[in-house]
Design a protein around this motif. Structure first.
Motif, PDB file in Angstrom:
ATOM      1  N   GLU A 100     -94.451  71.604  24.013  1.00 23.17           N
ATOM      2  CA  GLU A 100     -93.221  72.326  23.698  1.00 23.17           C
ATOM      3  C   GLU A 100     -92.453  72.590  24.978  1.00 23.17           C
ATOM      4  N   GLY A 101     -91.153  72.325  24.960  1.00 28.59           N
ATOM      5  CA  GLY A 101     -90.323  72.573  26.131  1.00 28.59           C
ATOM      6  C   GLY A 101     -88.910  72.119  25.866  1.00 28.59           C
ATOM      7  N   PHE A 102     -88.233  71.668  26.937  1.00 22.35           N
ATOM      8  CA  PHE A 102     -86.868  71.179  26.801  1.00 22.35           C
ATOM      9  C   PHE A 102     -86.574  70.182  27.912  1.00 22.35           C
ATOM     10  N   TRP A 103     -85.659  69.256  27.611  1.00 24.10           N
ATOM     11  CA  TRP A 103     -85.197  68.277  28.587  1.00 24.10           C
ATOM     12  C   TRP A 103     -83.985  68.817  29.325  1.00 24.10           C
ATOM     13  N   LEU A 104     -83.956  68.635  30.620  1.00 29.87           N
ATOM     14  CA  LEU A 104     -82.747  68.890  31.393  1.00 29.87           C
ATOM     15  C   LEU A 104     -81.842  67.682  31.257  1.00 29.87           C
ATOM     16  N   ARG A 112     -79.885  55.244  20.266  1.00 31.57           N
ATOM     17  CA  ARG A 112     -78.717  54.382  20.132  1.00 31.57           C
ATOM     18  C   ARG A 112     -77.674  55.111  19.314  1.00 31.57           C
ATOM     19  N   PRO A 113     -76.395  54.890  19.452  1.00 25.96           N
ATOM     20  CA  PRO A 113     -75.747  53.993  20.393  1.00 25.96           C
ATOM     21  C   PRO A 113     -75.552  54.625  21.767  1.00 25.96           C
ATOM     22  N   GLU A 114     -75.423  55.977  21.864  1.00 23.86           N
ATOM     23  CA  GLU A 114     -75.246  56.615  23.164  1.00 23.86           C
ATOM     24  C   GLU A 114     -76.480  57.413  23.505  1.00 23.86           C
ATOM     25  N   PRO A 115     -77.297  56.929  24.417  1.00 19.15           N
ATOM     26  CA  PRO A 115     -78.518  57.651  24.750  1.00 19.15           C
ATOM     27  C   PRO A 115     -78.236  58.884  25.614  1.00 19.15           C
ATOM     28  N   ASN A 116     -79.116  59.874  25.501  1.00 13.66           N
ATOM     29  CA  ASN A 116     -79.057  61.041  26.370  1.00 13.66           C
ATOM     30  C   ASN A 116     -79.425  60.642  27.788  1.00 13.66           C
ATOM     31  N   ARG A 117     -78.841  61.293  28.784  1.00 13.93           N
ATOM     32  CA  ARG A 117     -79.248  61.104  30.179  1.00 13.93           C
ATOM     33  C   ARG A 117     -80.325  62.138  30.466  1.00 13.93           C
ATOM     34  N   LEU A 118     -81.569  61.694  30.438  1.00 13.35           N
ATOM     35  CA  LEU A 118     -82.703  62.592  30.619  1.00 13.35           C
ATOM     36  C   LEU A 118     -82.978  62.821  32.096  1.00 13.35           C
ATOM     37  N   GLY A 119     -83.144  64.087  32.465  1.00 13.46           N
ATOM     38  CA  GLY A 119     -83.564  64.450  33.809  1.00 13.46           C
ATOM     39  C   GLY A 119     -85.063  64.653  33.808  1.00 13.46           C
ATOM     40  N   ALA A 120     -85.517  65.878  33.648  1.00 15.59           N
ATOM     41  CA  ALA A 120     -86.945  66.219  33.617  1.00 15.59           C
ATOM     42  C   ALA A 120     -87.228  67.032  32.374  1.00 15.59           C
TER      43      ALA A 120
END
Length: 131
Positions: free
Chosen positions: A26-30, A115-123
């Motif tokens: 459990e958490g979150f993506w920056l 798709r079609p616009e992916p998220n820009r994942l940090g950490a």
């Protein structure tokens, strides 16, 4: 007395992708390359904020601040590191303690599964408290 590890998260800006599960955690993506503020509402005052950070598809360099000093970690893709932060002063709210966490991702890469616009994942960030 409440569980000192119990808390709620609030996401007042768009620097994260909100709370979710990833790889059974459990958490979150920056958001890659963005700043974020997260409000952590603890049921009791915390002595420490433990943050487990995992580098996204491009790895990341993440700065973490819980109010009493910041730490920066550099991560390769998929690498996980744990950081312990001293919390700053909290804001009392309805018999709870609200801390402001400030995070900054410096890299990001598209999540190829979307798709079609992916998220820009940090950490990916996971939080636990020590009461």
């Amino acid at each position: 007395s409440a569980d000192p590890r119990a808390y709620y998260l609030y996401f007042p800006d768009d620097g994260t992708y909100l709370k979710e599960s990833w790889s059974g955690r459990e958490g979150f993506w920056l958001r890659g390359g963005r700043r974020a503020e997260v409000l952590l509402r603890a049921l009791e005052a915390a002595r420490e904020v433990r943050v487990r950070v995992t580098g996204g598809p491009a790895g990341d360099e993440v700065t973490l601040d819980a109010g009493a000093g910041s730490r920066t970690v550099t991560l390769a893709a998929g690498e996980t590191r744990e950081v312990t932060l001293p919390p700053g002063r909290y804001f009392p709210y309805k018999e709870t303690c609200v801390y402001v966490l400030r995070l900054r991702s410096r890299r990001g890469a598209p999540d190829a599964r979307q798709r079609p616009e992916p998220n820009r994942l940090g950490a990916f960030v996971e939080i636990s408290l020590v009461g």
